[in-house]
Design an enzyme around this catalytic site. Structure first.
Site, PDB file in Angstrom:
ATOM      1  N   HIS A 149     -14.606   0.978 -14.436  1.00  0.00           N
ATOM      2  CA  HIS A 149     -13.310   0.324 -14.030  1.00  0.00           C
ATOM      3  C   HIS A 149     -12.373   0.726 -15.155  1.00  0.00           C
ATOM      4  O   HIS A 149     -11.644  -0.511 -15.668  1.00  0.00           O
ATOM      5  CB  HIS A 149     -13.447  -0.953 -13.720  1.00  0.00           C
ATOM      6  CG  HIS A 149     -12.058  -1.590 -12.988  1.00  0.00           C
ATOM      7  ND1 HIS A 149     -12.011  -2.279 -11.768  1.00  0.00           N
ATOM      8  CD2 HIS A 149     -10.759  -1.143 -12.975  1.00  0.00           C
ATOM      9  CE1 HIS A 149     -10.880  -2.600 -11.298  1.00  0.00           C
ATOM     10  NE2 HIS A 149     -10.158  -1.897 -12.025  1.00  0.00           N
ATOM     11  N   ARG A 164     -10.459  -0.370  -5.130  1.00  0.00           N
ATOM     12  CA  ARG A 164     -11.347  -1.720  -5.565  1.00  0.00           C
ATOM     13  C   ARG A 164     -12.545  -1.301  -4.836  1.00  0.00           C
ATOM     14  O   ARG A 164     -12.848  -0.781  -3.714  1.00  0.00           O
ATOM     15  CB  ARG A 164     -10.590  -2.806  -4.940  1.00  0.00           C
ATOM     16  CG  ARG A 164      -9.324  -3.277  -5.710  1.00  0.00           C
ATOM     17  CD  ARG A 164      -9.768  -3.834  -6.732  1.00  0.00           C
ATOM     18  NE  ARG A 164      -8.472  -4.413  -7.779  1.00  0.00           N
ATOM     19  CZ  ARG A 164      -7.785  -3.892  -8.538  1.00  0.00           C
ATOM     20  NH1 ARG A 164      -8.231  -2.804  -8.882  1.00  0.00           N
ATOM     21  NH2 ARG A 164      -6.793  -4.489  -9.085  1.00  0.00           N
TER      22      ARG A 164
HETATM   23  P1  NAP Z   1       1.249   0.421  -4.272  1.00  0.00           P
HETATM   24  O1  NAP Z   1       2.532   1.045  -4.941  1.00  0.00           O
HETATM   25  O2  NAP Z   1       1.708  -0.957  -3.433  1.00  0.00           O
HETATM   26  O3  NAP Z   1       1.119   1.498  -2.823  1.00  0.00           O
HETATM   27  C1  NAP Z   1       0.083   1.191  -1.918  1.00  0.00           C
HETATM   28  C2  NAP Z   1      -0.004   1.969  -1.109  1.00  0.00           C
HETATM   29  O4  NAP Z   1      -1.000   1.976  -0.014  1.00  0.00           O
HETATM   30  C3  NAP Z   1       1.303   2.563  -0.088  1.00  0.00           C
HETATM   31  O5  NAP Z   1       1.608   3.605   0.133  1.00  0.00           O
HETATM   32  C4  NAP Z   1       0.842   1.785   1.163  1.00  0.00           C
HETATM   33  O6  NAP Z   1       1.409   1.913   2.541  1.00  0.00           O
HETATM   34  C5  NAP Z   1      -0.601   1.989   1.247  1.00  0.00           C
HETATM   35  N1  NAP Z   1      -1.245   1.131   2.150  1.00  0.00           N
HETATM   36  C6  NAP Z   1      -1.445  -0.139   1.892  1.00  0.00           C
HETATM   37  N2  NAP Z   1      -2.267  -0.595   2.958  1.00  0.00           N
HETATM   38  C7  NAP Z   1      -2.417   0.283   3.774  1.00  0.00           C
HETATM   39  C8  NAP Z   1      -2.978   0.406   5.006  1.00  0.00           C
HETATM   40  N3  NAP Z   1      -3.602  -0.658   5.648  1.00  0.00           N
HETATM   41  N4  NAP Z   1      -2.945   1.635   5.611  1.00  0.00           N
HETATM   42  C9  NAP Z   1      -2.403   2.679   5.155  1.00  0.00           C
HETATM   43  N5  NAP Z   1      -1.762   2.517   3.848  1.00  0.00           N
HETATM   44  C10 NAP Z   1      -1.679   1.418   3.261  1.00  0.00           C
HETATM   45  O7  NAP Z   1      -0.016   0.325  -4.901  1.00  0.00           O
HETATM   46  P2  NAP Z   1      -0.173   1.317  -6.368  1.00  0.00           P
HETATM   47  O8  NAP Z   1       0.518   0.574  -7.797  1.00  0.00           O
HETATM   48  O9  NAP Z   1      -0.170   2.450  -6.072  1.00  0.00           O
HETATM   49  O10 NAP Z   1      -1.583   0.575  -6.570  1.00  0.00           O
HETATM   50  C11 NAP Z   1      -2.484   0.842  -5.462  1.00  0.00           C
HETATM   51  C12 NAP Z   1      -4.005   0.352  -5.918  1.00  0.00           C
HETATM   52  O11 NAP Z   1      -4.643   0.899  -7.151  1.00  0.00           O
HETATM   53  C13 NAP Z   1      -4.091  -1.250  -6.569  1.00  0.00           C
HETATM   54  O12 NAP Z   1      -3.803  -2.110  -5.673  1.00  0.00           O
HETATM   55  C14 NAP Z   1      -5.255  -1.412  -7.489  1.00  0.00           C
HETATM   56  O13 NAP Z   1      -6.247  -2.063  -6.276  1.00  0.00           O
HETATM   57  C15 NAP Z   1      -5.620   0.096  -7.522  1.00  0.00           C
HETATM   58  N6  NAP Z   1      -5.597   0.127  -9.260  1.00  0.00           N
HETATM   59  C16 NAP Z   1      -6.882   0.486  -9.457  1.00  0.00           C
HETATM   60  C17 NAP Z   1      -6.808   0.858 -11.120  1.00  0.00           C
HETATM   61  C18 NAP Z   1      -8.205   1.151 -11.613  1.00  0.00           C
HETATM   62  O14 NAP Z   1      -8.166   1.184 -13.119  1.00  0.00           O
HETATM   63  N7  NAP Z   1      -9.253   1.738 -10.893  1.00  0.00           N
HETATM   64  C19 NAP Z   1      -5.693   0.575 -11.754  1.00  0.00           C
HETATM   65  C20 NAP Z   1      -4.603   0.340 -11.178  1.00  0.00           C
HETATM   66  C21 NAP Z   1      -4.640  -0.076  -9.724  1.00  0.00           C
HETATM   67  P3  NAP Z   1       3.144   2.291   2.429  1.00  0.00           P
HETATM   68  O15 NAP Z   1       3.603   3.087   1.519  1.00  0.00           O
HETATM   69  O16 NAP Z   1       3.483   2.344   3.807  1.00  0.00           O
HETATM   70  O17 NAP Z   1       3.404   0.642   2.044  1.00  0.00           O
HETATM   71  C1  GLV Z   2      -6.630  -2.469 -12.654  1.00  0.00           C
HETATM   72  O1  GLV Z   2      -7.454  -2.321 -11.588  1.00  0.00           O
HETATM   73  C2  GLV Z   2      -5.561  -2.880 -12.017  1.00  0.00           C
HETATM   74  O2  GLV Z   2      -5.292  -3.426 -11.124  1.00  0.00           O
HETATM   75  O3  GLV Z   2      -4.279  -2.801 -13.051  1.00  0.00           O
END
Ligand code: NAP
Ligand code: GLV
Length: 304
Positions: free
Chosen positions: A267, A219
């Site tokens: 994005h 983000r």
């Molecule tokens: P997720 O499955 O919830 O994984 C989050 C990861 O981040 C986990 O490994 C977590 O650690 C780690 N984490 C969170 N807070 C932390 C901290 N303070 N210190 C260290 N590690 C931390 O999330 P996801 O589904 O992979 O998605 C991640 C993010 O990608 C979304 O929240 C969104 O913002 C972004 N995203 C972007 C797009 C785009 O188009 N650019 C699209 C989709 C998503 P733990 O394993 O220890 O819990």
């Molecule tokens: C996109 O950024 C999503 O959170 O799916």
């Protein structure tokens, strides 16, 4: 008991068809519910105004995206569970984008695009992938998918997360200093929370090797844009590829529109696939009806 869908009519039509097929007895409303008291489930990007008052029987709110930072989580009534979008299309597209961006950083694409614009034929020496240390912040659904996509290229891979993780072929670390010190290409796939806001800042950049590269996929508010510019100027960061910025869209004249060291995309790394999103929401509602937790239920205190 009913579902209220608050996203685009095009997505709503896809959801409506699949709900009619798989949960025919559940009324499905797009845009507005005739009886708000009957609404048990909402599918939306942000929470509607007056949610606590208008939907007294709401149990779950399903995000149309993977992130849930757009919700004011503390403001939602405690009875409402928040579910992030876990459809496989998001992970597929994120893997594609992250591989593209990592290769672009690995092979100096911003420098070559700049050379082309300047009509300059300037080859650089290629670095073998095995000598390039790639580090992914966030070892969740997307971080792990991206690392699996990067494995065939032979990079030296590491990942960083809050809790210890084990990912095949990846050095998994919880020590941020150790992780940053061995990262030539840094990818951020952290959720936006109070802890991660502004985390990509001067202090963090200083702990990377000189000439590191940044791929930001989380983000925009996680990145201190001024610190990135300063790190590009000192050479601490050689080049970057950003899919997320703050604000979005970038305002006219913003330095990121024109800086040759940075590639910006609007994005678009992942976009929710309506059909797969509908199946995820259907499975979540069916789980809830059985008394089980839906996949993707967010820990509201943790913020992701
Ligand atoms: P997720 O499955 O919830 O994984 C989050 C990861 O981040 C986990 O490994 C977590 O650690 C780690 N984490 C969170 N807070 C932390 C901290 N303070 N210190 C260290 N590690 C931390 O999330 P996801 O589904 O992979 O998605 C991640 C993010 O990608 C979304 O929240 C969104 O913002 C972004 N995203 C972007 C797009 C785009 O188009 N650019 C699209 C989709 C998503 P733990 O394993 O220890 O819990
Ligand atoms: C996109 O950024 C999503 O959170 O799916």
């Amino acid at each position: 008991m009913a579902v209220l869908f608050l996203s685009t009519p095009e997505r709503g039509a896809v959801f409506r068809d699949l709900f009619a097929r798989d949960l025919p007895d559940m009324p499905f409303h797009v845009g507005q519910a005739p009886d708000p008291e009957a609404v048990r489930y909402i599918v939306a990007w942000t929470a509607p105004e007056g949610l606590a008052r208008d939907y007294p029987n709401l149990r779950l709110i399903f995000s149309t995206g993977a992130g849930v930072d757009q919700f004011d989580l503390p403001a939602l009534p405690p009875r409402v569970g928040v579910v992030r979008m876990l459809e496989p299309g998001i992970a597929r597209q994120m893997r594609e984008y992250a591989v593209m961006a990592t290769l672009a950083m690995h092979r100096d694409l911003p420098a070559y695009l700049d050379s082309q614009r300047r009509e300059a034929w300037t080859p650089r020496a290629n670095t073998p992938a095995a000598e390039r240390r790639v580090g992914v912040m966030g070892l969740g659904n997307l971080g792990q998918t991206v690392l699996a996509g990067l494995r065939p290229f032979g990079f030296d891979l590491a990942g960083w997360s809050r809790s210890p993780r084990g990912v095949e072929g990846v050095t998994c670390l919880t020590d941020l200093d150790a992780f940053l010190a061995r990262t030539d290409i840094l990818l951020c796939l952290l959720p936006l929370t109070a802890e991660t806001e502004g985390m990509l800042n001067a202090d963090l950049f200083d702990r990377l090797p000189m000439g590191a590269r940044l791929v930001h996929l989380g983000r925009g508010r996680q990145l201190d844009h001024g610190a990135l510019r300063a790190a590009l100027d000192t050479g601490r960061i050689a080049q970057a590829m950003l899919d997320v910025t703050d604000p979005e869209p970038l305002p006219p004249g913003h330095w990121l529109w024109r800086d040759p060291r940075v590639i910006v995309t609007p994005h678009i790394a992942s976009q929710t696939v309506a059909r797969e999103g509908a199946l995820h929401v259907l499975a979540g509602i069916q789980a809830d009806l059985r008394g089980d937790s839906p996949a993707g239920l967010v820990d509201r205190a943790r913020g992701y």
